[in-house]
Design an enzyme around this catalytic site. Structure first.
Site, PDB file in Angstrom:
ATOM      1  N   GLU A 198       1.062  -1.197  -0.052  1.00 62.75           N
ATOM      2  CA  GLU A 198       0.276   0.427   0.185  1.00 62.75           C
ATOM      3  C   GLU A 198       0.838   1.198   0.281  1.00 62.75           C
ATOM      4  O   GLU A 198       0.432   2.064  -0.527  1.00 62.75           O
ATOM      5  CB  GLU A 198      -0.760   0.240   1.244  1.00 62.75           C
ATOM      6  N   TYR A 240      -6.313   6.381   4.951  1.00 64.44           N
ATOM      7  CA  TYR A 240      -6.117   5.361   3.656  1.00 64.44           C
ATOM      8  C   TYR A 240      -5.319   4.213   4.203  1.00 64.44           C
ATOM      9  O   TYR A 240      -6.480   2.554   3.850  1.00 64.44           O
ATOM     10  CB  TYR A 240      -5.929   5.457   2.361  1.00 64.44           C
ATOM     11  N   CYS A 290     -19.301  -4.158 -16.830  1.00 61.37           N
ATOM     12  CA  CYS A 290     -19.234  -3.863 -14.962  1.00 61.37           C
ATOM     13  C   CYS A 290     -20.447  -4.855 -14.788  1.00 61.37           C
ATOM     14  O   CYS A 290     -21.489  -5.019 -14.786  1.00 61.37           O
ATOM     15  CB  CYS A 290     -19.292  -2.898 -15.165  1.00 61.37           C
ATOM     16  N   CYS A 312     -14.183   0.142 -14.279  1.00 63.84           N
ATOM     17  CA  CYS A 312     -14.308   2.144 -14.304  1.00 63.84           C
ATOM     18  C   CYS A 312     -13.365   2.279 -14.785  1.00 63.84           C
ATOM     19  O   CYS A 312     -12.926   3.319 -13.785  1.00 63.84           O
ATOM     20  CB  CYS A 312     -15.124   1.928 -12.520  1.00 63.84           C
ATOM     21  N   CYS A 318     -25.453   1.574 -11.787  1.00 67.03           N
ATOM     22  CA  CYS A 318     -24.657   2.223 -11.684  1.00 67.03           C
ATOM     23  C   CYS A 318     -25.807   3.810 -12.569  1.00 67.03           C
ATOM     24  O   CYS A 318     -26.186   3.790 -13.810  1.00 67.03           O
ATOM     25  CB  CYS A 318     -24.044   2.067 -12.428  1.00 67.03           C
ATOM     26  N   ASP A 362      -9.702   5.592  -1.966  1.00 64.47           N
ATOM     27  CA  ASP A 362      -8.407   6.501  -3.249  1.00 64.47           C
ATOM     28  C   ASP A 362      -9.075   6.789  -4.704  1.00 64.47           C
ATOM     29  O   ASP A 362     -10.529   7.025  -4.557  1.00 64.47           O
ATOM     30  CB  ASP A 362      -7.746   4.958  -3.061  1.00 64.47           C
ATOM     31  N   CYS A 414     -18.445  -0.296 -19.696  1.00 60.67           N
ATOM     32  CA  CYS A 414     -19.405  -0.775 -18.748  1.00 60.67           C
ATOM     33  C   CYS A 414     -20.174  -1.975 -18.645  1.00 60.67           C
ATOM     34  O   CYS A 414     -20.910  -2.946 -18.080  1.00 60.67           O
ATOM     35  CB  CYS A 414     -20.354   0.711 -19.333  1.00 60.67           C
TER      36      CYS A 414
HETATM   37  S1  SF4 Z   1     -21.473   1.302 -15.294  1.00 61.48           S
HETATM   38 FE1  SF4 Z   1     -20.903   2.152 -14.026  1.00 61.48          FE
HETATM   39  S2  SF4 Z   1     -19.572   1.987 -11.992  1.00 61.48           S
HETATM   40 FE2  SF4 Z   1     -19.950   0.368 -14.299  1.00 61.48          FE
HETATM   41  S3  SF4 Z   1     -18.161   0.703 -15.241  1.00 61.48           S
HETATM   42 FE3  SF4 Z   1     -19.913   2.020 -15.838  1.00 61.48          FE
HETATM   43  S4  SF4 Z   1     -19.345   4.041 -15.347  1.00 61.48           S
HETATM   44 FE4  SF4 Z   1     -17.893   2.235 -13.976  1.00 61.48          FE
END
Ligand code: SF4
Length: 351
Positions: free
Chosen positions: A39, A122, A200, A190, A206, A140, A197
């Site tokens: 870290e 953190y 994701c 992301c 989201c 972060d 997306c």
């Molecule tokens: S859906 Fe939202 S959280 Fe997922 S990668 Fe896209 S912008 Fe990021």
């Protein structure tokens, strides 16, 4: 995100993380010591660049006792190239404290971890959650980006908002995996410029995705301007040794360094080299230009003009008497020169 959706969001994220997490070396056997070192390294260094440094560091210094007992020069040499050397010095100080007060066992109480040198909110949260599975939040840059996109935030918001969200989201029983999953999502899916997306795992939660605002969230701040700096570095040799000077107020890290001076505007590198020669040797040492090296330290782009020369016996004695200089042999140079720019300059002179 509405409270009733948090459970589903966590499950989707954790399921994805189990399947797709990168096999990073600090994730194998995540002891508090290894999590801590990783870290601290990752604070200002990309994962890819940190891996060889991490492997070398823990191979040479595998635990708190070996770190505490190592000479600081050796730790700085292992850190050489990572920059921000106060991090390495603080690791050393903290290891000594842990050895002295807790017999070399990493403390597991959040407030105690936070009190160690070089550890902020953190890093304390990362160690307590990843290594001890305590439900401590971590925030972060990657996590901030994920949070503002998930919540569709289009304005600047206070730091407290991010810590509050992570406190609310981190599960009691799976804090280690959840925090790492949030970091991993930001680092691999992301992404800042083009989030992936369609791949994701939490896209259905989201708001940015829902409103097609992924590329405009988060708002971007103007980048820090690149500064061009010219410096003169002297590599002065005497009987196979190289002259080092103490550099208490230098912008280049390390206690010892090669004689160095910034080229002031309106002055040529030759003139700066000569004035450094005047200061150190009363202008009596013949020096010659050898090379110009390019180097970067944070946003500074450095052109380093390397000059070399051979000292005589009298000059060497005068310098030794002054006490702010040291003639280092090859072995000592490796330990004492912590800046990779200085090491490059010495290397160039050996060619
Ligand atoms: S859906 Fe939202 S959280 Fe997922 S990668 Fe896209 S912008 Fe990021």
């Amino acid at each position: 995100m509405k409270p009733e959706k948090i459970e589903g969001f966590r499950n989707s994220l954790l399921k994805w993380y189990h399947k797709h997490r990168r096999p990073l070396p600090w994730r194998m056997n995540p002891t508090p010591y290894r999590v801590w070192i990783s870290e601290i390294m990752l604070q200002q260094t990309q994962v890819k660049s940190a891996i060889p440094y991490f492997n070398r560091f823990v191979k040479r210094l595998p635990d708190i006792a070996s770190l505490a007992q190592a000479p600081v020069e050796e730790i700085l040499a292992l850190w050489s190239g990572l920059g921000y050397y106060s991090r390495a010095r603080n690791l050393h100080k903290a290891a000594r404290k842990i050895l002295e007060y807790w017999g070399g066992i990493f403390p597991n109480e959040y407030k105690t971890v936070l009190s160690l040198p070089g550890i902020g909110r953190y890093t304390a949260g990362a160690i307590c959650s990843i290594a001890f599975n305590q439900p401590q939040p971590v925030v972060d840059g990657n996590i901030r980006r994920v949070i503002v996109r998930l919540n569709g935030i289009r304005s600047y918001i206070p730091e407290k908002y991010f810590w509050d969200r992570m406190t609310e989201w981190v599960p009691w029983e799976k804090a280690s995996e959840f925090n790492q999953a949030m970091m991993e999502l930001g680092a691999t899916i992301c992404l800042p410029a083009q989030p992936l997306c369609p791949r994701c795992p939490v896209r259905r939660y989201c708001l940015a995705k829902k409103q097609n605002l992924q590329s405009t969230i988060p708002l971007t701040k103007p980048r820090k301007a690149i500064v061009k700096v010219g410096v003169v570095i002297l590599v002065i040799r005497y009987r196979g040794k190289v002259l080092l000077t103490r550099q208490d107020d230098s912008f280049i890290p390390g206690k010892w360094g090669l004689p160095v001076r910034i080229v002031p505007s309106g002055q040529s590198p030759e003139e700066t080299a000569q004035s450094l020669n005047n200061k150190l040797f009363g202008g009596r040492l013949p020096i010659e230009s050898l090379a110009v090296l390019k180097h970067s330290i944070t946003h500074n782009r450095i052109s380093a003009h390397i000059y070399t020369g051979n000292a005589t016996g009298i000059i060497s004695e005068l310098l030794e008497a002054e006490g702010r200089t040291y003639w280092a042999n090859d072995l000592q140079l490796d330990g004492m020169l912590t800046s990779s720019l200085f090491r490059k300059a010495v290397q160039r002179c050996r060619k």
